[in-house]
Design a protein around this motif. Structure first.
Motif, PDB file in Angstrom:
ATOM      1  N   THR A   1       0.859  -1.182   0.000  1.00 55.55           N
ATOM      2  CA  THR A   1       0.000   0.000   0.000  1.00 55.55           C
ATOM      3  C   THR A   1       0.897   1.234   0.000  1.00 55.55           C
ATOM      4  O   THR A   1       2.095   1.138  -0.227  1.00 55.55           O
ATOM      5  CB  THR A   1      -0.939  -0.003   1.207  1.00 55.55           C
ATOM      6  N   LEU A   2       0.322   2.410   0.253  1.00 62.78           N
ATOM      7  CA  LEU A   2       1.117   3.634   0.179  1.00 62.78           C
ATOM      8  C   LEU A   2       2.328   3.595   1.096  1.00 62.78           C
ATOM      9  O   LEU A   2       3.438   3.953   0.703  1.00 62.78           O
ATOM     10  CB  LEU A   2       0.252   4.851   0.537  1.00 62.78           C
ATOM     11  N   ALA A   3       2.109   3.162   2.332  1.00 66.03           N
ATOM     12  CA  ALA A   3       3.201   3.077   3.300  1.00 66.03           C
ATOM     13  C   ALA A   3       2.873   1.970   4.289  1.00 66.03           C
ATOM     14  O   ALA A   3       1.870   2.054   5.000  1.00 66.03           O
ATOM     15  CB  ALA A   3       3.378   4.407   4.036  1.00 66.03           C
ATOM     16  N   CYS A   4       3.709   0.951   4.298  1.00 66.78           N
ATOM     17  CA  CYS A   4       3.470  -0.184   5.183  1.00 66.78           C
ATOM     18  C   CYS A   4       4.723  -1.052   5.185  1.00 66.78           C
ATOM     19  O   CYS A   4       5.664  -0.805   4.428  1.00 66.78           O
ATOM     20  CB  CYS A   4       2.255  -0.992   4.728  1.00 66.78           C
ATOM     21  N   ASP A   5       4.730  -2.073   6.015  1.00 64.37           N
ATOM     22  CA  ASP A   5       5.906  -2.938   6.111  1.00 64.37           C
ATOM     23  C   ASP A   5       6.228  -3.624   4.790  1.00 64.37           C
ATOM     24  O   ASP A   5       7.396  -3.741   4.404  1.00 64.37           O
ATOM     25  CB  ASP A   5       5.692  -4.001   7.203  1.00 64.37           C
ATOM     26  N   ASP A   6       5.194  -4.082   4.070  1.00 65.99           N
ATOM     27  CA  ASP A   6       5.452  -4.772   2.800  1.00 65.99           C
ATOM     28  C   ASP A   6       5.943  -3.808   1.713  1.00 65.99           C
ATOM     29  O   ASP A   6       6.705  -4.219   0.824  1.00 65.99           O
ATOM     30  CB  ASP A   6       4.201  -5.511   2.330  1.00 65.99           C
ATOM     31  N   MET A   7       5.514  -2.555   1.771  1.00 66.16           N
ATOM     32  CA  MET A   7       6.065  -1.574   0.836  1.00 66.16           C
ATOM     33  C   MET A   7       7.551  -1.364   1.117  1.00 66.16           C
ATOM     34  O   MET A   7       8.374  -1.300   0.192  1.00 66.16           O
ATOM     35  CB  MET A   7       5.320  -0.247   0.938  1.00 66.16           C
ATOM     36  N   ASP A   8       7.911  -1.300   2.389  1.00 62.53           N
ATOM     37  CA  ASP A   8       9.328  -1.185   2.738  1.00 62.53           C
ATOM     38  C   ASP A   8      10.114  -2.375   2.195  1.00 62.53           C
ATOM     39  O   ASP A   8      11.214  -2.219   1.661  1.00 62.53           O
ATOM     40  CB  ASP A   8       9.498  -1.121   4.255  1.00 62.53           C
ATOM     41  N   GLN A   9       9.555  -3.561   2.351  1.00 60.70           N
ATOM     42  CA  GLN A   9      10.231  -4.760   1.861  1.00 60.70           C
ATOM     43  C   GLN A   9      10.382  -4.710   0.342  1.00 60.70           C
ATOM     44  O   GLN A   9      11.429  -5.075  -0.200  1.00 60.70           O
ATOM     45  CB  GLN A   9       9.469  -6.015   2.272  1.00 60.70           C
ATOM     46  N   ALA A  10       9.337  -4.256  -0.339  1.00 56.57           N
ATOM     47  CA  ALA A  10       9.404  -4.155  -1.800  1.00 56.57           C
ATOM     48  C   ALA A  10      10.490  -3.174  -2.231  1.00 56.57           C
ATOM     49  O   ALA A  10      11.246  -3.451  -3.177  1.00 56.57           O
ATOM     50  CB  ALA A  10       8.042  -3.728  -2.352  1.00 56.57           C
ATOM     51  N   LEU A  11      10.592  -2.038  -1.556  1.00 57.58           N
ATOM     52  CA  LEU A  11      11.628  -1.062  -1.889  1.00 57.58           C
ATOM     53  C   LEU A  11      13.019  -1.633  -1.657  1.00 57.58           C
ATOM     54  O   LEU A  11      13.939  -1.385  -2.434  1.00 57.58           O
ATOM     55  CB  LEU A  11      11.430   0.209  -1.067  1.00 57.58           C
ATOM     56  N   ARG A  12      13.177  -2.407  -0.581  1.00 59.89           N
ATOM     57  CA  ARG A  12      14.470  -3.051  -0.340  1.00 59.89           C
ATOM     58  C   ARG A  12      14.786  -4.076  -1.428  1.00 59.89           C
ATOM     59  O   ARG A  12      15.935  -4.192  -1.881  1.00 59.89           O
ATOM     60  CB  ARG A  12      14.474  -3.720   1.040  1.00 59.89           C
ATOM     61  N   MET A  13      13.773  -4.817  -1.857  1.00 60.73           N
ATOM     62  CA  MET A  13      13.983  -5.816  -2.908  1.00 60.73           C
ATOM     63  C   MET A  13      14.385  -5.157  -4.228  1.00 60.73           C
ATOM     64  O   MET A  13      15.233  -5.674  -4.967  1.00 60.73           O
ATOM     65  CB  MET A  13      12.722  -6.664  -3.078  1.00 60.73           C
TER      66      MET A  13
END
Length: 437
Positions: A16-28
């Motif tokens: 979503t706009l800002a969430c733990d999985d978005m952080d993970q996606a950005l790291r990936m």
């Protein structure tokens, strides 16, 4: 490098706009970007004004489900994140049908699929389900809707994040030459083509430009990844000094489905970037659309009011599975992802290496005396075009303009003009910025 496996790793994340999985996606994304890009993730504080918008809160879902009064589960966020309308606020209510129905969403076109619905800025809750399931619900029953979600504004909770990196040309980058911007968004949960496909296509372009850098004197190429619209707004609002340096942009999305390549014009419509894009796609019979035609995306920000950096969009719209669970890796084709990367790479290589040659000489150049003569027996077409090329060194035409006007390949003309520049007979003027000051 195979792109579909990267897409498959991004696909299941609740982005979503800002969430733990978005952080993970950005790291990936960072794990697959070339090291030369210096990719970094930036964090902004929720609630911060960014132009007319505000940096959104971070979203966390503990659980969300819809069940009958006797406890039979109908939909559950744990089974598929698309069951929950993105950014639904908390709720725990027992509802009759008339109270519940306005909060249920389904797809008429795909009755067996779950649609993706978001209410990022409306603060209304809802559940998404297949129409087949919706039709079987008892209109006389009561239902319990439970959403245990949190909106987090504390920066310590993680904040709002985007990722970016820059690839420089060979040699030292010239800040006066500026940059291109390649962008793709990550904020659509459980959607493969929209826009995990654009993300991996952009990564592939970055890897190619790192392996084979643009020639000395070219623009840098900035790559950006994050949430649609608000992510670009927040990034540019925090880097307003960057805007005048941006000379053009490409937004990449929906590049993996089996469909014709399509492109959307810049807001200027007939800008140099539009002409180069048309040139690159001339033999592909692409779908051609006006600026911000459906589906409009971050080009509306990059090429929008007060920014106005010429920006096109590359995609394969339309595709039937849009914004449903049918938009999954099964519709993604490696060759389509790579083909879109081919198109974007070629546009970037021409646009970013293009410049305006301005003569420093008077009179016709003594070609053979300076090693600039081209024998007609070696290259008849270039030999015949030499005078026409030299007559266009008045600082009014780009190398691409000259190539178009003399009817020769861009790289043939550029290589020849570079010989003049090496001799000191022309200076390279940068492509002017159209960005708003």
């Amino acid at each position: 490098m195979q792109l579909k496996p990267i897409l498959e790793s991004l696909y299941p994340l609740h982005r979503t706009l800002a969430c733990d999985d978005m952080d993970q996606a950005l790291r990936m994304v960072g794990e697959h970007m070339p090291a030369a890009a210096g990719y970094e993730i930036e964090t902004y504080t929720p609630g911060t004004p960014v132009w007319t918008w505000t940096v959104p809160e971070r979203y966390h879902v503990e659980e969300a489900y819809l069940e009958t009064e006797d406890g039979r589960r109908i939909v559950d966020f744990a089974d598929n994140p698309l069951h929950l309308v993105s950014y639904s606020p908390p709720v725990d209510e027992l509802l009759d049908w008339d109270e519940l129905e306005p909060h249920l969403y389904y797809s008429e076109d795909h009755p067996a699929a779950i649609p993706w619905v978001f209410k990022y800025y409306q603060r209304d809750w809802g559940f998404c389900l297949p129409k087949d399931v919706f039709d079987r619900l008892d209109r006389d029953a009561r239902y319990r809707a439970v959403i245990r979600s949190h909106f987090l504004s504390d920066l310590e909770a993680g904040g709002f994040r985007v990722g970016a990196g820059v690839l420089s040309p060979e040699g030292e980058p010239d800040p006066d030459v500026g940059e291109m911007l390649i962008s793709a968004h990550l904020c659509h949960p459980m959607q493969a083509n929209d826009d995990a496909a654009g993300v991996v296509t952009a990564i592939e372009v970055a890897r190619r430009l790192a392996a084979n850098p643009l020639p000395t004197g070219s623009m840098g190429v900035r790559f950006w990844f994050g949430p649609e619209t608000i992510g670009t707004i927040a990034y540019l609002a925090h880097h307003e000094e960057l805007i005048p340096r941006l000379k053009g942009g490409i937004f990449a999305e929906m590049t993996g489905n089996q469909g014709k390549i399509a492109w959307h014009h810049s807001r200027q419509h007939d800008h140099l970037l539009d002409r180069i894009t048309s040139h690159v796609l001339r033999e592909r019979e692409p779908v051609e659309r006006d600026f911000a035609a459906f589906p409009p995306n971050d080009e509306r920000v990059i090429n929008g009011p007060g920014v106005n950096v010429p920006c096109i969009s590359i995609n394969r719209w339309p595709y039937d599975q849009y914004h449903t669970t049918k938009d999954n890796p099964s519709i993604i084709h490696e060759e389509m992802l790579q083909d879109a990367a081919d198109v974007i790479e070629e546009i970037v290589r021409i646009y970013a290496s293009n410049y305006i040659p301005k003569r420093t000489f008077r009179g016709p150049v003594f070609l053979s005396g300076h090693g600039l003569w081209v024998d007609w027996r070696d290259d008849f077409d270039l030999n015949r075009a030499i005078e026409k090329i030299m007559m266009r060194f008045e600082g009014e035409h780009t190398v691409f303009d000259i190539a178009e006007q003399v009817g020769l390949d861009y790289w043939v003309v550029r290589d020849y003009v570079e010989r003049f520049r090496t001799k000191g007979f022309v200076e390279a003027l940068p492509i002017p910025s159209e960005a708003s000051e």
